[in-house]
Motif scaffolding. Structure first.
Motif, PDB file in Angstrom:
ATOM      1  N   VAL A  91      -4.124  12.091 -10.173  1.00 58.18           N
ATOM      2  CA  VAL A  91      -3.078  12.379  -9.191  1.00 58.18           C
ATOM      3  C   VAL A  91      -2.294  11.104  -8.930  1.00 58.18           C
ATOM      4  CG1 VAL A  91      -2.544  13.132  -6.842  1.00 58.18           C
ATOM      5  CG2 VAL A  91      -4.438  14.198  -8.094  1.00 58.18           C
ATOM      6  N   THR A  92      -0.980  11.209  -9.061  1.00 60.56           N
ATOM      7  CA  THR A  92      -0.066  10.115  -8.755  1.00 60.56           C
ATOM      8  C   THR A  92       0.848  10.572  -7.629  1.00 60.56           C
ATOM      9  OG1 THR A  92      -0.121   9.356 -11.046  1.00 60.56           O
ATOM     10  CG2 THR A  92       1.724   8.588  -9.699  1.00 60.56           C
ATOM     11  N   VAL A  93       1.189   9.664  -6.734  1.00 60.74           N
ATOM     12  CA  VAL A  93       2.016  10.020  -5.586  1.00 60.74           C
ATOM     13  C   VAL A  93       3.253   9.135  -5.548  1.00 60.74           C
ATOM     14  CG1 VAL A  93       2.131  10.224  -3.065  1.00 60.74           C
ATOM     15  CG2 VAL A  93       0.001  10.752  -4.264  1.00 60.74           C
ATOM     16  N   VAL A  94       4.409   9.759  -5.369  1.00 58.44           N
ATOM     17  CA  VAL A  94       5.658   9.022  -5.164  1.00 58.44           C
ATOM     18  C   VAL A  94       5.809   8.743  -3.676  1.00 58.44           C
ATOM     19  CG1 VAL A  94       8.179   9.245  -5.141  1.00 58.44           C
ATOM     20  CG2 VAL A  94       6.890   9.864  -7.188  1.00 58.44           C
ATOM     21  N   VAL A  95       5.973   7.464  -3.344  1.00 59.54           N
ATOM     22  CA  VAL A  95       6.233   7.051  -1.964  1.00 59.54           C
ATOM     23  C   VAL A  95       7.485   6.180  -1.943  1.00 59.54           C
ATOM     24  CG1 VAL A  95       3.833   7.184  -1.192  1.00 59.54           C
ATOM     25  CG2 VAL A  95       4.674   5.071  -2.235  1.00 59.54           C
ATOM     26  N   SER A  96       7.998   5.920  -0.766  1.00 64.82           N
ATOM     27  CA  SER A  96       9.186   5.082  -0.649  1.00 64.82           C
ATOM     28  C   SER A  96       8.829   3.634  -0.964  1.00 64.82           C
ATOM     29  CB  SER A  96       9.760   5.165   0.761  1.00 64.82           C
ATOM     30  OG  SER A  96       8.879   4.560   1.692  1.00 64.82           O
ATOM     31  N   PRO A  97       9.795   2.838  -1.425  1.00 63.55           N
ATOM     32  CA  PRO A  97       9.518   1.429  -1.740  1.00 63.55           C
ATOM     33  C   PRO A  97       8.947   0.640  -0.568  1.00 63.55           C
ATOM     34  CG  PRO A  97      11.609   2.092  -2.688  1.00 63.55           C
ATOM     35  CD  PRO A  97      11.147   3.235  -1.835  1.00 63.55           C
ATOM     36  N   THR A  98       9.266   1.028   0.658  1.00 63.21           N
ATOM     37  CA  THR A  98       8.747   0.305   1.829  1.00 63.21           C
ATOM     38  C   THR A  98       7.265   0.559   2.062  1.00 63.21           C
ATOM     39  OG1 THR A  98       9.442   2.132   3.271  1.00 63.21           O
ATOM     40  CG2 THR A  98      10.997   0.302   2.980  1.00 63.21           C
ATOM     41  N   SER A  99       6.684   1.498   1.313  1.00 65.55           N
ATOM     42  CA  SER A  99       5.263   1.812   1.479  1.00 65.55           C
ATOM     43  C   SER A  99       4.354   0.851   0.721  1.00 65.55           C
ATOM     44  CB  SER A  99       4.976   3.248   1.011  1.00 65.55           C
ATOM     45  OG  SER A  99       5.699   4.188   1.765  1.00 65.55           O
ATOM     46  N   LEU A 100       4.948   0.020  -0.156  1.00 65.76           N
ATOM     47  CA  LEU A 100       4.169  -0.932  -0.958  1.00 65.76           C
ATOM     48  C   LEU A 100       4.509  -2.352  -0.574  1.00 65.76           C
ATOM     49  CD1 LEU A 100       4.496   0.657  -4.539  1.00 65.76           C
ATOM     50  CD2 LEU A 100       2.860   1.214  -2.732  1.00 65.76           C
ATOM     51  N   ASP A 101       3.507  -3.256  -0.686  1.00 67.14           N
ATOM     52  CA  ASP A 101       3.777  -4.667  -0.434  1.00 67.14           C
ATOM     53  C   ASP A 101       4.312  -5.329  -1.714  1.00 67.14           C
ATOM     54  OD1 ASP A 101       1.591  -5.156  -2.120  1.00 67.14           O
ATOM     55  OD2 ASP A 101       0.202  -5.538  -0.476  1.00 67.14           O
ATOM     56  N   ASP A 139      -3.058   2.588   6.165  1.00 69.44           N
ATOM     57  CA  ASP A 139      -4.460   2.986   6.030  1.00 69.44           C
ATOM     58  C   ASP A 139      -4.580   4.362   5.372  1.00 69.44           C
ATOM     59  OD1 ASP A 139      -5.304   0.649   7.206  1.00 69.44           O
ATOM     60  OD2 ASP A 139      -5.489   1.511   9.213  1.00 69.44           O
ATOM     61  N   ARG A 140      -3.639   5.261   5.690  1.00 70.41           N
ATOM     62  CA  ARG A 140      -3.678   6.597   5.105  1.00 70.41           C
ATOM     63  C   ARG A 140      -3.528   6.524   3.595  1.00 70.41           C
ATOM     64  NH1 ARG A 140       0.547   8.580   7.272  1.00 70.41           N
ATOM     65  NH2 ARG A 140       1.929   8.813   5.488  1.00 70.41           N
ATOM     66  N   HIS A 141      -2.582   5.738   3.129  1.00 68.90           N
ATOM     67  CA  HIS A 141      -2.381   5.597   1.688  1.00 68.90           C
ATOM     68  C   HIS A 141      -3.563   4.897   1.026  1.00 68.90           C
ATOM     69  CE1 HIS A 141       2.280   5.941   2.193  1.00 68.90           C
ATOM     70  NE2 HIS A 141       1.661   7.084   2.328  1.00 68.90           N
ATOM     71  N   ARG A 142      -4.135   3.930   1.718  1.00 65.33           N
ATOM     72  CA  ARG A 142      -5.298   3.218   1.166  1.00 65.33           C
ATOM     73  C   ARG A 142      -6.477   4.162   0.973  1.00 65.33           C
ATOM     74  NH1 ARG A 142      -4.939  -2.094   5.085  1.00 65.33           N
ATOM     75  NH2 ARG A 142      -3.330  -3.228   3.922  1.00 65.33           N
ATOM     76  N   LYS A 143      -6.603   5.119   1.877  1.00 66.13           N
ATOM     77  CA  LYS A 143      -7.682   6.114   1.745  1.00 66.13           C
ATOM     78  C   LYS A 143      -7.555   6.852   0.413  1.00 66.13           C
ATOM     79  CE  LYS A 143      -7.463  10.271   3.560  1.00 66.13           C
ATOM     80  NZ  LYS A 143      -7.458  11.420   4.501  1.00 66.13           N
ATOM     81  N   TYR A 144      -6.341   7.249   0.068  1.00 67.57           N
ATOM     82  CA  TYR A 144      -6.129   7.976  -1.181  1.00 67.57           C
ATOM     83  C   TYR A 144      -6.272   7.057  -2.394  1.00 67.57           C
ATOM     84  CZ  TYR A 144      -4.487  11.558   1.991  1.00 67.57           C
ATOM     85  OH  TYR A 144      -4.406  12.473   3.009  1.00 67.57           O
TER      86      TYR A 144
END
Length: 310
Positions: A39-49, A57-62
């Motif tokens: 499973v791959t998820v598309v998120v906005s660029p601001t969601s990554l460092d 934390d929610r994204h880190r869980k996944y």
């Protein structure tokens, strides 16, 4: 269900990890992992460092569950930019909603088709756009109808539409002005007998996963689900029962809401209130839903509200 011979080694792309995307991922990821898929998820660029790691934390869980994240600004990308992003995947599940603006759902759909994705679950997690048709007064609903037309006019990509009705949580959104728990008010759209179908995001996630896995494979179908179908009178009764006190009740007729909208034609929430007051396409008998026909328990408004206040 024999997991040894269905949906094996599939590459799934989920667009968005907000309220609905997270609910889908909670159910989908364990099932896909069990079948040696990814499973791959598309998120906005601001969601990554800067190192490309997810921040929340929610994204880190996944991520800890094995999910891969890619940063894409869907709003600014054209069809030709999105096509190579979608191309490696067997199934795309679109949980992005309307946040990226008008025209985005059609753009994503055309990119999915151009990429020859095998199976597509579009962002149709809402009302029955076939019954509503064009000209509802809600432009984003007109676009949803157009998405269906595009999908039906091609044969290369399978599609599955999951019709959920209103998200249960939206009933309690103060800006929507149906149930306002802080103001102790309940306003019926159209009248107290007007009905609405609602489903909680958790149930949408569970049922979308079950529909994805269902055998025989569901192909080119609109699948109806529901947590509950109820009138605004029944809604008011449930809220007062669970909260334990009376609420101020008002009924907004369609004529009243339409006049308000005429005075404020750009008010998005007024557009939604008018559309739901019309009642057309916003409810269906729960007996006809996928969850009832497959004996899957769902969360009604009473259960959802109890969970909210506990």
């Amino acid at each position: 269900m024999n997991i040894n011979n269905i949906n094996l080694n599939e590459k799934i792309l989920v667009l968005g990890a907000g309220q609905l995307g997270s609910a889908v991922l909670d159910s989908l990821v364990p099932e896909v992992t069990k079948r040696n898929g990814t499973v791959t998820v598309v998120v906005s660029p601001t969601s990554l460092d800067k190192q490309g790691n997810v921040i929340s934390d929610r994204h880190r869980k996944y991520a800890a569950m094995g999910v891969t994240f890619i940063a894409v600004d869907i709003a600014t990308k054209g069809i030709d930019n999105l096509t190579p992003i979608f191309k490696p995947f067997h199934t795309v599940i679109n949980c992005m909603g309307f946040i990226a603006g008008s025209g985005t759902q059609l753009k994503i759909t055309h990119a999915v088709l151009k990429a020859n994705v095998q199976r597509y679950f579009p962002w149709q997690f809402g009302v029955d756009y076939d019954a509503i048709g064009k000209g509802s007064g809600q432009p984003v609903w007109d676009e949803q109808y157009d998405v269906r037309e595009v999908l039906r006019n091609q044969t290369s990509t399978e599609w599955v539409i999951v019709s959920t009705g209103m998200f249960t949580s939206f009933l309690f959104e103060p800006a929507f002005d149906v149930v306002n728990l802080s103001e102790n008010t309940i306003n019926a759209l159209g009248g107290w007998g007007t009905q609405v179908t609602v489903t909680s995001p958790i149930d949408i996630g569970r049922l979308t996963t079950d529909i994805y896995l269902h055998q025989p494979r569901i192909v080119n179908e609109v699948v109806f689900i529901a947590g509950e179908t109820l009138s605004y009178r029944a809604l008011a009764d449930v809220v007062e029962k669970i909260i334990g006190k009376p609420f101020i009740r008002k009924a907004f007729t369609l004529a009243y809401l339409q006049k308000e909208l005429n005075d404020k034609p750009d008010d998005q929430m007024l557009r939604y209130r008018v559309a739901f007051a019309k009642e057309n396409g916003v409810w269906w008998p729960i007996s006809q839903t996928y969850n009832v026909q497959n004996n899957i328990q769902t969360q009604n408004v009473e259960a959802w509200l109890k969970e909210l206040i506990l």
